[in-house]
Design an enzyme around this catalytic site. Structure first.
Site, mmCIF file in Angstrom:
data_model
loop_
_atom_site.group_PDB
_atom_site.id
_atom_site.type_symbol
_atom_site.label_atom_id
_atom_site.label_comp_id
_atom_site.label_asym_id
_atom_site.label_seq_id
_atom_site.Cartn_x
_atom_site.Cartn_y
_atom_site.Cartn_z
ATOM 1 N N SER A 256 0.977 -1.157 0.139
ATOM 2 C CA SER A 256 0.141 0.146 0.002
ATOM 3 C C SER A 256 0.936 1.099 0.072
ATOM 4 O O SER A 256 1.684 1.633 -0.942
ATOM 5 C CB SER A 256 -0.935 -0.030 1.274
ATOM 6 O OG SER A 256 -2.049 0.804 0.950
ATOM 7 N N ASP A 350 -9.606 -3.610 -5.931
ATOM 8 C CA ASP A 350 -9.059 -2.658 -4.938
ATOM 9 C C ASP A 350 -9.782 -1.240 -4.842
ATOM 10 O O ASP A 350 -10.174 -0.515 -5.763
ATOM 11 C CB ASP A 350 -7.510 -2.306 -5.557
ATOM 12 C CG ASP A 350 -6.610 -1.892 -4.356
ATOM 13 O OD1 ASP A 350 -6.962 -0.792 -3.495
ATOM 14 O OD2 ASP A 350 -5.575 -2.252 -3.878
ATOM 15 N N HIS A 382 -8.040 -4.757 -1.741
ATOM 16 C CA HIS A 382 -6.681 -4.205 -0.756
ATOM 17 C C HIS A 382 -6.260 -5.068 0.239
ATOM 18 O O HIS A 382 -7.180 -5.600 0.741
ATOM 19 C CB HIS A 382 -6.902 -2.721 -0.413
ATOM 20 C CG HIS A 382 -5.816 -1.972 -0.409
ATOM 21 N ND1 HIS A 382 -5.281 -1.562 -1.283
ATOM 22 C CD2 HIS A 382 -5.484 -1.350 0.820
ATOM 23 C CE1 HIS A 382 -4.253 -0.827 -0.893
ATOM 24 N NE2 HIS A 382 -4.326 -0.659 0.715
#
Length: 410
Positions: A256, A350, A382
């Site tokens: 991330s 995502d 995600h």
């Protein structure tokens, strides 16, 4: 008799309730979170995809029970749940990541034979409980100081910490080291967050993992964060002999926000604006970079999530207010022929990171002649690698893909 009938009705109620709950859970495979209003579904979707093998098994069992008892609603609902989960797993497990395009059709032969054998053994042990596998545990050193910063105004010292994972005593070091940057939207979380299973596995493969705690906003800005990652690389190269590392075999990675920092670090080793003064003469180059759903285009990421303020905090405003900062902070702008081999992981659903931006980075790297492997997991959101990674199909495929990629970097 009445008590027995009441108990049977209770069992039937819970059977029906659990069956339809599994249908609802498996239905989340096909839901893409689009707005903050339905972000609460994110947790349910993450659990559904991570537990998809169990959802499939439970649905099939309920369908068989319904068939045997002549109860058609549980049969239909359980069967639908099982089929949806199986479809999801099949799509994830059979997706093509493109090693052939990046490294040629004979890419497997480029992995050292000793590493191939080690990978096969470790893959079997990954499936066993740790007690049954009888695997020696990695050497794990926590809160090691890899750099100390001094405030020029107050003289106060600020240590930068890391955890170091080393291979067990009886495992031959591969010579490769991985510097890992945690996620958390640039302003939260810390090292050692959900990553122990994969770090144990990598150490079993002979690799060293340096899990770093870089400074976060508002303590520092983008320049400070990138500087901290580069300081970790410099420290690891300086201590390579001590930890059995080849200084030319250091890979930077992250998830991330950490994936964004890893990409930006890898693509800008000599960039004057993104390299601290004290590192201008240091070697911050890396062998390769691995990004788990990292931001590659900051402008696209800013507009991808409505009401998401983190990027504005980090860069000092919106893309219209500080366009030069968004360009400077975007890895895709810096990617080019000099970029190191790259491995990109992305979930098709995502919520935070725009899918097309990651695809565009992959295409740009390939067009520049840079080996790039892109693993896009269907119907996956995600942080898929952090939730129950021993069971989640996407996490397992990602681990196997990472294993092959790192083996090619030896």
């Amino acid at each position: 008799m009445e008590k027995s009938s009441r108990a049977q009705r209770r069992r039937n109620f819970f059977a029906w309730l659990s069956t339809f709950a599994s249908v609802a859970l498996s239905g989340l495979f096909f839901v893409k979170i689009r707005t903050p209003l339905n972000l609460w579904l994110y947790v349910g979707k993450m659990l559904a995809t991570a537990l998809s093998p169990f959802v499939a098994l439970f649905g099939i069992m309920q369908a068989m029970r319904g068939l045997n008892s002549g109860a058609w609603p549980p049969f239909v609902a359980g069967g639908a749940s099982g089929v949806l989960a199986i479809i999801y797993m099949w799509r994830v497990l059979t997706q093509h990541v493109g090693f052939e395009k990046a490294f040629g059709p004979d890419w497997r032969s480029k992995i050292p034979s000793a590493q191939r054998a080690r990978t096969r053994r470790a893959r079997v042990l990954w499936y066993l409980p740790r007690r049954l596998a009888l695997v020696p545990q990695p050497r794990w050193t926590r809160d090691l100081v890899y750099w100390t910063l001094t405030n020029p105004e107050t003289g106060e010292e600020r240590p930068l910490l890391c955890d170091l994972w080393q291979p067990p005593e009886n495992v031959t070091p591969s010579g490769l080291a991985l510097v890992y940057c945690h996620g958390g939207a640039w302003h939260r979380l810390d090292k050692d967050f959900g990553t122990r299973p994969v770090f144990r596995y990598l150490a079993l493969q002979g690799h060293v993992v340096m899990d770093i705690a870089y400074r976060l906003w508002p303590e520092t800005d983008l320049f400070g964060m990138i500087g901290d990652v580069k300081r970790a690389i410099v420290w690891l190269k300086a201590n390579a002999a001590r930890y059995g590392i080849n200084p030319d075999r250091i890979v930077v990675s992250g998830g991330s926000a950490g994936g964004h920092l890893a990409l930006l670090t890898a693509y800008t080793p000599h960039h004057p604006a993104l390299t601290p003064e004290d590192l201008r003469d240091a070697d911050t180059t890396v062998r390769a970079v691995v990004s788990f759903y990292g931001a590659v285009d900051m402008r696209a990421t800013y507009y991808n999530v409505p009401g998401n303020p983190e990027i504005g905090w980090l860069l000092g405003g919106s893309p219209d207010e500080v366009p030069e900062m968004y360009a400077l902070a975007s890895p895709i702008i810096h990617a080019g022929p000099a970029s190191p081999p790259t491995l990109l992981f992305q979930g098709q659903h995502d919520y935070y990171m725009p899918l097309e931006a990651t695809r565009a980075l992959h295409r740009k790297l390939l067009q520049a002649g840079v080996p790039s492997v892109y693993a896009e997991f269907p119907q996956t959101d995600h942080a898929f690698d952090l939730i129950l990674p021993h069971y989640a199909p996407a996490a397992r495929v990602a681990r196997h893909t990472l294993d092959n990629f790192l083996s090619l970097m030896l």
